[in-house]
Design a protein around this motif. Structure first.
Motif, short mmCIF file in Angstrom:
data_model
loop_
_atom_site.label_atom_id
_atom_site.label_comp_id
_atom_site.label_asym_id
_atom_site.label_seq_id
_atom_site.Cartn_x
_atom_site.Cartn_y
_atom_site.Cartn_z
N ARG A 173 1.50 11.16 2.85
CA ARG A 173 2.83 10.91 3.43
C ARG A 173 2.69 10.99 4.94
O ARG A 173 2.23 12.00 5.48
CB ARG A 173 3.84 11.92 2.94
N LEU A 174 3.10 9.93 5.62
CA LEU A 174 3.02 9.85 7.07
C LEU A 174 4.43 9.99 7.63
O LEU A 174 5.32 9.21 7.29
CB LEU A 174 2.42 8.52 7.50
N ARG A 175 4.63 10.99 8.47
CA ARG A 175 5.92 11.17 9.14
C ARG A 175 5.87 10.46 10.48
O ARG A 175 4.93 10.67 11.26
CB ARG A 175 6.21 12.66 9.32
N GLY A 202 16.95 4.47 17.58
CA GLY A 202 16.41 5.63 18.28
C GLY A 202 16.69 6.93 17.54
O GLY A 202 17.75 7.12 16.95
N GLY A 203 15.71 7.82 17.55
CA GLY A 203 15.86 9.14 16.94
C GLY A 203 15.70 9.17 15.43
O GLY A 203 15.81 10.23 14.82
N VAL A 204 15.45 8.03 14.82
CA VAL A 204 15.29 7.98 13.37
C VAL A 204 13.88 8.45 13.00
O VAL A 204 12.90 7.88 13.47
CB VAL A 204 15.53 6.55 12.83
N GLU A 205 13.81 9.48 12.18
CA GLU A 205 12.52 9.91 11.64
C GLU A 205 12.40 9.37 10.24
O GLU A 205 13.35 9.43 9.46
CB GLU A 205 12.41 11.43 11.65
N SER A 206 11.25 8.82 9.93
CA SER A 206 11.00 8.19 8.64
C SER A 206 9.72 8.74 8.03
O SER A 206 8.92 9.40 8.71
CB SER A 206 10.84 6.67 8.80
N ALA A 207 9.53 8.44 6.77
CA ALA A 207 8.28 8.79 6.09
C ALA A 207 7.78 7.59 5.32
O ALA A 207 8.55 6.89 4.66
CB ALA A 207 8.49 9.97 5.14
N ILE A 208 6.49 7.36 5.43
CA ILE A 208 5.80 6.34 4.65
C ILE A 208 4.96 7.06 3.62
O ILE A 208 4.13 7.91 3.98
CB ILE A 208 4.88 5.47 5.55
N GLN A 209 5.17 6.74 2.36
CA GLN A 209 4.37 7.32 1.29
C GLN A 209 3.36 6.27 0.84
O GLN A 209 3.73 5.20 0.37
CB GLN A 209 5.24 7.73 0.09
N LEU A 210 2.08 6.58 1.02
CA LEU A 210 1.03 5.67 0.55
C LEU A 210 0.84 5.86 -0.95
O LEU A 210 1.12 6.93 -1.50
CB LEU A 210 -0.27 5.93 1.31
N ASP A 211 0.36 4.84 -1.62
CA ASP A 211 0.20 4.83 -3.07
C ASP A 211 -0.85 5.86 -3.50
O ASP A 211 -2.05 5.68 -3.25
CB ASP A 211 -0.21 3.42 -3.52
N ALA A 244 12.17 0.07 9.89
CA ALA A 244 12.23 -0.40 8.50
C ALA A 244 13.01 0.64 7.72
O ALA A 244 12.91 1.83 7.99
CB ALA A 244 10.82 -0.55 7.93
N VAL A 245 13.78 0.19 6.74
CA VAL A 245 14.66 1.09 6.00
C VAL A 245 13.97 1.64 4.74
O VAL A 245 12.95 1.11 4.29
CB VAL A 245 15.98 0.41 5.62
N VAL A 246 14.58 2.69 4.19
CA VAL A 246 14.09 3.29 2.95
C VAL A 246 14.00 2.20 1.88
O VAL A 246 14.91 1.39 1.72
CB VAL A 246 15.02 4.43 2.50
N GLY A 247 12.89 2.19 1.17
CA GLY A 247 12.65 1.20 0.13
C GLY A 247 11.79 0.04 0.59
O GLY A 247 11.27 -0.72 -0.23
N ILE A 302 0.84 -1.20 0.00
CA ILE A 302 0.00 0.00 0.00
C ILE A 302 0.87 1.25 0.00
O ILE A 302 0.37 2.35 -0.19
CB ILE A 302 -0.95 0.04 1.21
N GLY A 303 2.17 1.07 0.23
CA GLY A 303 3.08 2.20 0.28
C GLY A 303 4.50 1.72 0.46
O GLY A 303 4.80 0.53 0.37
N GLU A 304 5.36 2.70 0.75
CA GLU A 304 6.79 2.41 0.87
C GLU A 304 7.43 3.42 1.81
O GLU A 304 7.00 4.57 1.89
CB GLU A 304 7.41 2.53 -0.53
N VAL A 305 8.47 2.97 2.50
CA VAL A 305 9.27 3.88 3.31
C VAL A 305 10.13 4.70 2.34
O VAL A 305 10.89 4.12 1.56
CB VAL A 305 10.16 3.12 4.32
N VAL A 306 9.97 6.02 2.36
CA VAL A 306 10.67 6.88 1.39
C VAL A 306 11.70 7.81 2.04
O VAL A 306 12.44 8.48 1.33
CB VAL A 306 9.67 7.71 0.55
#
Length: 164
Positions: free
Chosen positions: A116-118, A31-40, A124-127, A15-19
């Protein structure tokens, strides 16, 4: 060992990907890692996330898609190969060596920007492909006392520590 009874194959699509976020796979220091999930954006309308910003945490189901199917291990083994910890079976582990290489994380939701969810505390890593997400409901968390052996706490002592 063959399964008894019926067999079903489940086909699901991401449904999406870590971008954004961490790029290297590692056992610790998330710890301290901020990520973004981009939904389709071709699949989901903007209002599919309406109301999500009201929640502090998500349940995210993802796939260890950067691991090899050759890594899957059904037999008991010591976590991280450390013989100080007891050999435990596949279903007592939470890593990429599990049969379907699925994982779930409980990241904190920092913001919703369109589809996009921050988040932070997503390990989980990018991709990485995301297969499902939902808000975490306190009422759906564990009921009753929670207990575990000592080795997970020892093994994960630095899991959420900040790198450096």
């Amino acid at each position: 060992m063959k399964s008894k009874g019926w067999t079903m194959t489940l086909e699901i699509k991401p449904i999406g990907e870590v971008v954004a976020g961490r790029r290297e796979v590692a056992d610790d220091y998330w710890g301290g890692v901020e990520s973004a999930i981009q939904l389709d954006e071709d699949e989901f309308p903007l209002d599919s996330v309406q109301g999500l910003e009201e929640f502090s945490h998500l349940v995210v189901v993802w796939h260890f898609d950067q691991a090899s199917r050759n890594d899957v291990e059904y037999h008991a083994r010591s976590p991280r190969g450390n013989t100080r910890w007891p050999a435990t079976g596949t279903f007592a582990h939470r890593n990429h060596r599990r049969p379907n290489q699925l994982a779930q994380s409980f990241p904190r939701l920092l913001g919703v920007d369109g589809l996009r969810l921050r988040v932070t505390d997503l390990d989980a890593v990018v991709g990485t492909k995301i297969y499902d997400l939902s808000p975490f409901f306190i009422e759906m968390g564990p009921r009753g006392p929670v207990h575990e052996p000592a080795w997970p706490g020892e093994m994960l002592e630095n899991y959420w520590a900040e790198k450096g």
